[in-house]
Motif scaffolding. Structure first.
Motif, PDB file in Angstrom:
ATOM      1  N   LYS A 107       0.828  -1.209   0.000  1.00 16.25           N
ATOM      2  CA  LYS A 107       0.000   0.000   0.000  1.00 16.25           C
ATOM      3  C   LYS A 107       0.863   1.259   0.000  1.00 16.25           C
ATOM      4  CE  LYS A 107      -4.169  -1.989   2.018  1.00 16.25           C
ATOM      5  NZ  LYS A 107      -5.156  -1.936   3.125  1.00 16.25           N
ATOM      6  N   LEU A 108       2.020   1.194   0.617  1.00 16.94           N
ATOM      7  CA  LEU A 108       2.963   2.313   0.561  1.00 16.94           C
ATOM      8  C   LEU A 108       3.412   2.527  -0.881  1.00 16.94           C
ATOM      9  CD1 LEU A 108       4.991   4.418   1.612  1.00 16.94           C
ATOM     10  CD2 LEU A 108       6.503   2.517   2.249  1.00 16.94           C
ATOM     11  N   TYR A 109       3.710   1.446  -1.566  1.00 17.45           N
ATOM     12  CA  TYR A 109       4.139   1.520  -2.967  1.00 17.45           C
ATOM     13  C   TYR A 109       3.019   2.111  -3.831  1.00 17.45           C
ATOM     14  CZ  TYR A 109       5.763  -0.055  -7.560  1.00 17.45           C
ATOM     15  OH  TYR A 109       6.162  -0.106  -8.875  1.00 17.45           O
ATOM     16  N   SER A 110       1.793   1.640  -3.634  1.00 14.64           N
ATOM     17  CA  SER A 110       0.654   2.148  -4.402  1.00 14.64           C
ATOM     18  C   SER A 110       0.451   3.631  -4.155  1.00 14.64           C
ATOM     19  CB  SER A 110      -0.630   1.397  -4.028  1.00 14.64           C
ATOM     20  OG  SER A 110      -0.537   0.038  -4.386  1.00 14.64           O
ATOM     21  N   TYR A 111       0.599   4.039  -2.905  1.00 16.29           N
ATOM     22  CA  TYR A 111       0.436   5.450  -2.567  1.00 16.29           C
ATOM     23  C   TYR A 111       1.467   6.296  -3.316  1.00 16.29           C
ATOM     24  CZ  TYR A 111       0.707   9.846  -0.067  1.00 16.29           C
ATOM     25  OH  TYR A 111       0.738  11.181   0.224  1.00 16.29           O
ATOM     26  N   LEU A 128       6.400  -0.457 -16.334  1.00 18.41           N
ATOM     27  CA  LEU A 128       6.204  -0.841 -17.727  1.00 18.41           C
ATOM     28  C   LEU A 128       6.799  -2.216 -18.029  1.00 18.41           C
ATOM     29  CD1 LEU A 128       6.951   2.518 -19.596  1.00 18.41           C
ATOM     30  CD2 LEU A 128       4.731   1.405 -19.316  1.00 18.41           C
ATOM     31  N   PHE A 129       7.985  -2.459 -17.483  1.00 17.92           N
ATOM     32  CA  PHE A 129       8.694  -3.689 -17.818  1.00 17.92           C
ATOM     33  C   PHE A 129       8.442  -4.832 -16.829  1.00 17.92           C
ATOM     34  CE2 PHE A 129      11.376  -0.346 -19.826  1.00 17.92           C
ATOM     35  CZ  PHE A 129      11.159  -0.727 -21.143  1.00 17.92           C
ATOM     36  N   SER A 130       8.118  -4.483 -15.578  1.00 13.48           N
ATOM     37  CA  SER A 130       7.795  -5.500 -14.568  1.00 13.48           C
ATOM     38  C   SER A 130       6.559  -5.034 -13.810  1.00 13.48           C
ATOM     39  CB  SER A 130       8.973  -5.701 -13.603  1.00 13.48           C
ATOM     40  OG  SER A 130      10.120  -6.142 -14.283  1.00 13.48           O
ATOM     41  N   PRO A 131       5.402  -5.064 -14.453  1.00 16.75           N
ATOM     42  CA  PRO A 131       4.206  -4.476 -13.856  1.00 16.75           C
ATOM     43  C   PRO A 131       3.752  -5.161 -12.572  1.00 16.75           C
ATOM     44  CG  PRO A 131       3.640  -5.729 -15.825  1.00 16.75           C
ATOM     45  CD  PRO A 131       5.127  -5.654 -15.780  1.00 16.75           C
ATOM     46  N   THR A 132       3.301  -4.332 -11.640  1.00 16.68           N
ATOM     47  CA  THR A 132       2.662  -4.817 -10.427  1.00 16.68           C
ATOM     48  C   THR A 132       1.165  -4.581 -10.581  1.00 16.68           C
ATOM     49  OG1 THR A 132       2.739  -2.678  -9.278  1.00 16.68           O
ATOM     50  CG2 THR A 132       4.711  -4.071  -9.138  1.00 16.68           C
ATOM     51  N   ASP A 133       0.419  -4.771  -9.509  1.00 16.83           N
ATOM     52  CA  ASP A 133      -1.020  -4.510  -9.560  1.00 16.83           C
ATOM     53  C   ASP A 133      -1.312  -3.036  -9.839  1.00 16.83           C
ATOM     54  OD1 ASP A 133      -1.503  -7.154  -9.013  1.00 16.83           O
ATOM     55  OD2 ASP A 133      -1.830  -6.845  -6.859  1.00 16.83           O
ATOM     56  N   CYS A 134      -0.327  -2.178  -9.598  1.00 13.48           N
ATOM     57  CA  CYS A 134      -0.505  -0.740  -9.816  1.00 13.48           C
ATOM     58  C   CYS A 134      -0.589  -0.379 -11.294  1.00 13.48           C
ATOM     59  CB  CYS A 134       0.642   0.052  -9.182  1.00 13.48           C
ATOM     60  SG  CYS A 134       0.647   0.041  -7.385  1.00 13.48           S
ATOM     61  N   PHE A 135      -0.068  -1.251 -12.149  1.00 14.88           N
ATOM     62  CA  PHE A 135      -0.020  -0.889 -13.561  1.00 14.88           C
ATOM     63  C   PHE A 135      -1.424  -0.691 -14.138  1.00 14.88           C
ATOM     64  CE2 PHE A 135       0.026  -1.843 -18.096  1.00 14.88           C
ATOM     65  CZ  PHE A 135       0.953  -0.915 -18.526  1.00 14.88           C
ATOM     66  N   GLU A 136      -2.279  -1.692 -13.982  1.00 12.19           N
ATOM     67  CA  GLU A 136      -3.632  -1.590 -14.519  1.00 12.19           C
ATOM     68  C   GLU A 136      -4.459  -0.554 -13.774  1.00 12.19           C
ATOM     69  OE1 GLU A 136      -5.143  -2.979 -17.117  1.00 12.19           O
ATOM     70  OE2 GLU A 136      -3.376  -4.091 -17.772  1.00 12.19           O
ATOM     71  N   ALA A 137      -4.291  -0.515 -12.457  1.00 11.38           N
ATOM     72  CA  ALA A 137      -5.146   0.333 -11.629  1.00 11.38           C
ATOM     73  C   ALA A 137      -4.754   1.806 -11.663  1.00 11.38           C
ATOM     74  CB  ALA A 137      -5.115  -0.167 -10.179  1.00 11.38           C
ATOM     75  N   ILE A 138      -3.456   2.096 -11.839  1.00 12.06           N
ATOM     76  CA  ILE A 138      -2.995   3.482 -11.722  1.00 12.06           C
ATOM     77  C   ILE A 138      -2.221   3.944 -12.950  1.00 12.06           C
ATOM     78  CG2 ILE A 138      -1.643   5.111 -10.345  1.00 12.06           C
ATOM     79  CD1 ILE A 138      -2.016   3.195  -7.956  1.00 12.06           C
ATOM     80  N   VAL A 139      -1.129   3.253 -13.274  1.00  8.37           N
ATOM     81  CA  VAL A 139      -0.215   3.718 -14.320  1.00  8.37           C
ATOM     82  C   VAL A 139      -0.904   3.764 -15.682  1.00  8.37           C
ATOM     83  CG1 VAL A 139       1.948   3.270 -15.524  1.00  8.37           C
ATOM     84  CG2 VAL A 139       1.789   2.866 -13.063  1.00  8.37           C
ATOM     85  N   LYS A 140      -1.577   2.690 -16.051  1.00 10.12           N
ATOM     86  CA  LYS A 140      -2.236   2.639 -17.362  1.00 10.12           C
ATOM     87  C   LYS A 140      -3.313   3.708 -17.477  1.00 10.12           C
ATOM     88  CE  LYS A 140      -4.543  -0.559 -20.531  1.00 10.12           C
ATOM     89  NZ  LYS A 140      -5.064  -1.943 -20.702  1.00 10.12           N
ATOM     90  N   VAL A 141      -4.058   3.914 -16.406  1.00 13.22           N
ATOM     91  CA  VAL A 141      -5.129   4.913 -16.407  1.00 13.22           C
ATOM     92  C   VAL A 141      -4.564   6.310 -16.649  1.00 13.22           C
ATOM     93  CG1 VAL A 141      -6.892   6.046 -14.992  1.00 13.22           C
ATOM     94  CG2 VAL A 141      -6.645   3.557 -14.921  1.00 13.22           C
ATOM     95  N   GLU A 142      -3.476   6.647 -15.945  1.00 11.25           N
ATOM     96  CA  GLU A 142      -2.886   7.968 -16.094  1.00 11.25           C
ATOM     97  C   GLU A 142      -2.201   8.128 -17.449  1.00 11.25           C
ATOM     98  OE1 GLU A 142      -3.186  10.683 -14.213  1.00 11.25           O
ATOM     99  OE2 GLU A 142      -4.617   9.503 -13.062  1.00 11.25           O
ATOM    100  N   ALA A 143      -1.577   7.056 -17.944  1.00 12.08           N
ATOM    101  CA  ALA A 143      -0.945   7.115 -19.263  1.00 12.08           C
ATOM    102  C   ALA A 143      -1.991   7.379 -20.343  1.00 12.08           C
ATOM    103  CB  ALA A 143      -0.195   5.822 -19.544  1.00 12.08           C
TER     104      ALA A 143
END
Length: 211
Positions: free
Chosen positions: A55-59, A111-126
Motif C-alpha cells: 500500500k505504501l508503494y501504491s500510494y 512498464l517492464f515488470s508491472p505490479t497490480d498498480c499498472f492496470e489500476a494506476i499507471v495505465k489509467v494515467e498514461a
C-alpha cells in the motif's frame, strides 16, 4: 490514514526513503525492514501509516502521477490554444520530473515488470495523458494550425515519445543528451521545434516558450 498525516516528519521520511528504494529495486526487491532502516523509523510505523509495503508503494505511484494530472487541469484553464497547451504540457513535464527525479525509474519498472498498480494506476494515467495530447492535436488540426493530413495516432505517439525520451536517458548511467546546463529544457525546446516543423500548416504561428 496517511492523507491526514502528511505534515508528520516520520511519514515524510518513510515516503522519501521508499521513493528512492522502490525506484532502484522495485517493489519485490525492497523489504519492510530495509524501508524502515532507510527512513530511520520503527518497522511497525510503515503498517501503521500505510497499511504495509504494497500500500505504501501504491500510494507513492499514485501520488507521483497525480501531480501531472493536476497540472493538466491547470493547463486547460490557462489557455484554449492547442499549440500553447502542448508547449505548456512539455515544459510542465520537465519541471515535474526535475522536482521528482525518481519518477522515471518507478514508471519504467512498472512498464517492464508491472505490479497490480499498472492496470489500476499507471495505465489509467498514461491513457489520460495520451487523450490530452490527442485532443490538442485534433484541435490544432481543426483550427488549421496543424496539417490536416496527419495521422492523429502517429502524431500523438510521436509527441508523447519525444517528451519522455529525455527523461528515459537520465535513467541510463553515463549518458548525456548534450553537454549543456539545463539539458532537459534545451532538449525539449529543440525537439518541439523539430516536431512543429513537421506538423504545422504553412504560415501557422508556433507561439513562444511559456514563461
Amino acid at each position: 490514514m496517511v492523507d491526514g498525516c502528511l505534515d508528520k516528519p516520520t511519514v515524510n521520511k518513510i515516503i522519501e526513503a521508499a521513493v528512492k528504494l522502490f525506484s532502484l529495486k522495485g517493489l519485490a526487491g525492497v523489504s519492510v525492514k530495509e524501508l524502515a532502516e532507510a527512513a530511520g523509523v520503527n518497522v511497525a510505523l510503515i503498517s501503521y501509516y500505510f497499511g504495509g509495503k504494497e500500500k505504501l508503494y501504491s500510494y507513492i505511484i499514485e501520488h507521483q502521477l497525480m501531480v501531472m494530472g493536476k497540472e493538466l487541469e491547470t493547463i486547460h484553464r490557462k489557455t484554449q490554444d492547442p499549440v500553447e497547451k502542448i508547449r505548456l504540457f512539455v515544459y510542465t513535464a520537465v519541471a515535474i520530473h526535475k522536482q521528482n527525479p525518481h519518477i522515471d525509474l518507478l514508471l519504467y519498472r512498472e512498464l517492464f515488470s508491472p505490479t497490480d498498480c499498472f492496470e489500476a494506476i499507471v495505465k489509467v494515467e498514461a491513457e489520460r495523458l495520451h487523450e490530452f495530447l490527442d485532443g490538442c492535436i485534433r484541435a490544432a488540426m481543426a483550427s488549421g494550425k496543424f496539417r490536416r493530413d496527419l495521422d492523429i495516432h502517429c502524431a500523438t505517439i510521436s509527441l508523447f515519445s519525444m517528451i519522455h525520451f529525455t527523461f528515459f536517458t537520465r535513467c541510463l548511467p553515463n549518458t548525456k543528451l548534450c553537454a549543456k546546463e539545463d539539458q532537459e529544457e534545451y532538449y525539449v525546446e529543440q525537439a518541439l521545434e523539430i516536431y512543429f516543423n513537421g506538423v504545422m500548416s504553412p504560415g501557422a504561428k508556433r507561439g513562444a516558450r511559456p514563461s
